[in-house]
Design a protein around this motif. Structure first.
Motif, PDB file in Angstrom:
ATOM      1  N   THR A 215       3.942 -15.112   0.057  1.00 35.12           N
ATOM      2  CA  THR A 215       5.166 -15.463   1.111  1.00 35.12           C
ATOM      3  C   THR A 215       6.447 -15.845   0.463  1.00 35.12           C
ATOM      4  O   THR A 215       7.551 -15.560   1.093  1.00 35.12           O
ATOM      5  CB  THR A 215       4.533 -16.587   1.994  1.00 35.12           C
ATOM      6  OG1 THR A 215       4.485 -17.750   1.257  1.00 35.12           O
ATOM      7  CG2 THR A 215       3.371 -16.160   2.908  1.00 35.12           C
ATOM      8  N   PRO A 220       9.624  -8.320  -5.121  1.00 39.68           N
ATOM      9  CA  PRO A 220       8.504  -7.751  -4.013  1.00 39.68           C
ATOM     10  C   PRO A 220       7.049  -7.264  -4.857  1.00 39.68           C
ATOM     11  O   PRO A 220       5.966  -7.552  -4.176  1.00 39.68           O
ATOM     12  CB  PRO A 220       9.034  -6.700  -3.679  1.00 39.68           C
ATOM     13  CG  PRO A 220      10.544  -6.765  -3.532  1.00 39.68           C
ATOM     14  CD  PRO A 220      10.699  -7.847  -4.796  1.00 39.68           C
ATOM     15  N   ARG A 223       4.869 -10.456  -4.615  1.00 38.61           N
ATOM     16  CA  ARG A 223       4.350 -10.549  -3.362  1.00 38.61           C
ATOM     17  C   ARG A 223       3.252  -9.755  -3.063  1.00 38.61           C
ATOM     18  O   ARG A 223       2.279  -9.971  -2.430  1.00 38.61           O
ATOM     19  CB  ARG A 223       5.277 -10.529  -2.286  1.00 38.61           C
ATOM     20  CG  ARG A 223       6.585 -11.621  -2.279  1.00 38.61           C
ATOM     21  CD  ARG A 223       7.426 -11.828  -1.217  1.00 38.61           C
ATOM     22  NE  ARG A 223       8.120 -10.348  -0.850  1.00 38.61           N
ATOM     23  CZ  ARG A 223       9.163 -10.125  -0.962  1.00 38.61           C
ATOM     24  NH1 ARG A 223       9.801 -10.659  -1.941  1.00 38.61           N
ATOM     25  NH2 ARG A 223       9.670  -9.165  -0.500  1.00 38.61           N
ATOM     26  N   TYR A 227      -0.827 -10.378  -2.054  1.00 35.20           N
ATOM     27  CA  TYR A 227      -1.340  -9.914  -1.007  1.00 35.20           C
ATOM     28  C   TYR A 227      -2.536  -9.216  -1.043  1.00 35.20           C
ATOM     29  O   TYR A 227      -3.606  -9.036  -0.322  1.00 35.20           O
ATOM     30  CB  TYR A 227      -0.124  -9.386   0.015  1.00 35.20           C
ATOM     31  CG  TYR A 227       0.573 -10.079   0.857  1.00 35.20           C
ATOM     32  CD1 TYR A 227      -0.051 -10.960   1.852  1.00 35.20           C
ATOM     33  CD2 TYR A 227       1.964  -9.964   0.755  1.00 35.20           C
ATOM     34  CE1 TYR A 227       0.783 -11.727   2.697  1.00 35.20           C
ATOM     35  CE2 TYR A 227       2.899 -10.842   1.686  1.00 35.20           C
ATOM     36  CZ  TYR A 227       2.206 -11.592   2.543  1.00 35.20           C
ATOM     37  OH  TYR A 227       2.923 -12.325   3.373  1.00 35.20           O
ATOM     38  N   GLY A 277       1.709  -9.297   5.886  1.00 33.56           N
ATOM     39  CA  GLY A 277       2.234  -8.726   5.138  1.00 33.56           C
ATOM     40  C   GLY A 277       2.822  -7.384   5.463  1.00 33.56           C
ATOM     41  O   GLY A 277       4.011  -7.096   4.878  1.00 33.56           O
ATOM     42  N   ASP A 280       6.579  -8.008   6.009  1.00 39.00           N
ATOM     43  CA  ASP A 280       7.405  -8.348   4.951  1.00 39.00           C
ATOM     44  C   ASP A 280       8.481  -7.471   4.787  1.00 39.00           C
ATOM     45  O   ASP A 280       8.691  -6.459   5.334  1.00 39.00           O
ATOM     46  CB  ASP A 280       6.703  -8.160   3.622  1.00 39.00           C
ATOM     47  CG  ASP A 280       7.350  -8.599   2.288  1.00 39.00           C
ATOM     48  OD1 ASP A 280       7.006  -9.673   2.297  1.00 39.00           O
ATOM     49  OD2 ASP A 280       8.093  -7.966   1.855  1.00 39.00           O
ATOM     50  N   VAL A 285       5.929  -3.674  -0.609  1.00 38.77           N
ATOM     51  CA  VAL A 285       4.852  -4.889  -0.025  1.00 38.77           C
ATOM     52  C   VAL A 285       4.246  -4.236   1.230  1.00 38.77           C
ATOM     53  O   VAL A 285       2.978  -4.300   1.072  1.00 38.77           O
ATOM     54  CB  VAL A 285       5.571  -6.179   0.170  1.00 38.77           C
ATOM     55  CG1 VAL A 285       4.382  -7.054   0.583  1.00 38.77           C
ATOM     56  CG2 VAL A 285       6.262  -6.747  -1.175  1.00 38.77           C
ATOM     57  N   ARG A 286       4.813  -3.793   2.248  1.00 34.89           N
ATOM     58  CA  ARG A 286       4.189  -3.139   3.259  1.00 34.89           C
ATOM     59  C   ARG A 286       3.247  -1.946   2.929  1.00 34.89           C
ATOM     60  O   ARG A 286       1.955  -2.230   3.508  1.00 34.89           O
ATOM     61  CB  ARG A 286       5.324  -2.812   4.285  1.00 34.89           C
ATOM     62  CG  ARG A 286       5.973  -3.988   4.688  1.00 34.89           C
ATOM     63  CD  ARG A 286       6.596  -3.740   6.261  1.00 34.89           C
ATOM     64  NE  ARG A 286       7.659  -2.437   6.125  1.00 34.89           N
ATOM     65  CZ  ARG A 286       9.131  -2.364   5.884  1.00 34.89           C
ATOM     66  NH1 ARG A 286       9.620  -3.533   5.485  1.00 34.89           N
ATOM     67  NH2 ARG A 286       9.642  -1.330   5.566  1.00 34.89           N
TER      68      ARG A 286
END
Length: 333
Positions: A215, A220, A223, A227, A277, A280, A285-286
């Motif tokens: 978070t 990125p 992260r 995740y 997530g 984001d 990241v997504r």
């Protein structure tokens, strides 16, 4: 010597290989010694070589100056051991490692000790292993963490060490070191840190920092990896390389990374991690979160809201994952 070592300590850890030759040359280490300096045969005043030789014979020669040998310097002042880590002579590098009794105070010298674990001389590598056993527990966590940003990825890049590289694991596996490393991974805005985090996943102590990295990390890729580990409940890290044949007839093959993995425990439900997530700010990241959702969708009780959010994502790559989930509902699998 104290001022010289202080200047060297300011160098970044990733320059240790490049700087080792420069340090040896500038310090005059190796076969060259001051008393062995060759005589100047070409006169500086443009006189003929013959006249210069006559002058050398007629004029009195200055008394010879004696300089202490490298081993005498090392015995007289242990600080020379840090300089002699870069000595071209393996005997002196080995002796320097035996003289080191205090922990290094900079990431550069931690990297210098690790570089000796990859030394081309076997006795030097073994001396470096014993040196790490003596001092690694007393090295400051912040110093080790700064060095780990470079050293964790050197495990399969430096090719000489084999049994020596595990000598670094007790140092990197310390809880205080992993906490300091997680802070670095969270706050550093530049630099390729994803490989460092992947390598750090071999140590279970990093697991407690993954929710915060997922978070709060600036980069990125950090992260995304956090995740991915939390959603899949699995951490994977490189353990070397393997070859995959593309065409045996023509001898075409490709080298791919070889991974090991372990399970991760998390108190948060998978659906909550995915929902967090896919909100984001980074499409990268997504996308990683959506890929992980495809793998663990059987663990989600109601995925309609998550799929709807992916289908309406502004990024086409993320939308393609949502379209796949919408076209292939769980009931048809």
């Amino acid at each position: 010597m104290h001022d010289i070592l202080a200047e060297l300590a300011t160098l970044p850890a990733h320059l240790v290989v490049r700087a080792s030759r420069e340090i040896a040359n500038v310090a005059g280490l190796g076969w060259w010694q001051p008393e062995a300096r060759p005589r100047q045969l070409i006169p500086s005043d443009r006189a003929s070589l013959f006249l210069q030789q006559i002058r050398d014979r007629l004029l009195p020669k200055p008394p010879p100056v004696s300089f202490p040998a490298d081993r005498e310097l090392l015995a007289a002042n242990p600080d020379f051991a840090w300089l002699f880590l870069f000595h071209p002579s393996g005997y002196l590098r080995e002796a320097a490692l035996w003289h080191i009794a205090t922990p290094p105070t900079s990431p550069f010298f931690v990297a210098a000790l690790a570089w000796r674990l990859n030394d081309w001389v076997g006795p030097v590598r073994r001396a470096a292993m014993k040196c790490f056993k003596r001092i690694s527990a007393n090295i400051a966590a912040a110093v080790v963490a700064d060095a780990a940003l470079h050293l964790l990825e050197r495990r399969f890049v430096w090719g000489r060490w084999s049994d020596e590289v595990p000598a670094l694991d007790p140092m990197f596996a310390r809880d205080d070191v992993l906490a300091a490393l997680a802070t670095q991974l969270e706050r550093r805005p530049t630099g390729g840190l994803s490989g460092c985090l992947r390598s750090a996943l071999r140590y279970p102590g990093i697991d407690q920092h993954l929710p915060r990295l997922a978070t709060a990390a600036i980069q990125p890729p950090i992260r995304a990896i956090a995740y991915q580990c939390l959603i899949l409940r699995k951490a994977s890290w490189p353990i070397g390389f393997d070859w995959v044949w593309l065409d045996k007839v023509y001898g075409l093959k490709r080298r791919i990374p070889k991974l090991d993995s372990r399970g991760i425990e998390s108190d948060r439900p998978v659906a909550d991690l995915i929902a967090e997530g896919i909100r984001d700010r980074s499409p990268f990241v997504r996308k990683i979160v959506a890929d992980a959702m495809i793998v663990v969708r059987s663990q989600i009780a109601d995925e309609r809201a998550l799929v709807s959010q992916l289908v309406n994502d502004p990024n086409p790559v993320v939308r393609s994952r949502g379209d796949f989930l919408a076209r292939h509902p769980r009931s048809s699998q």
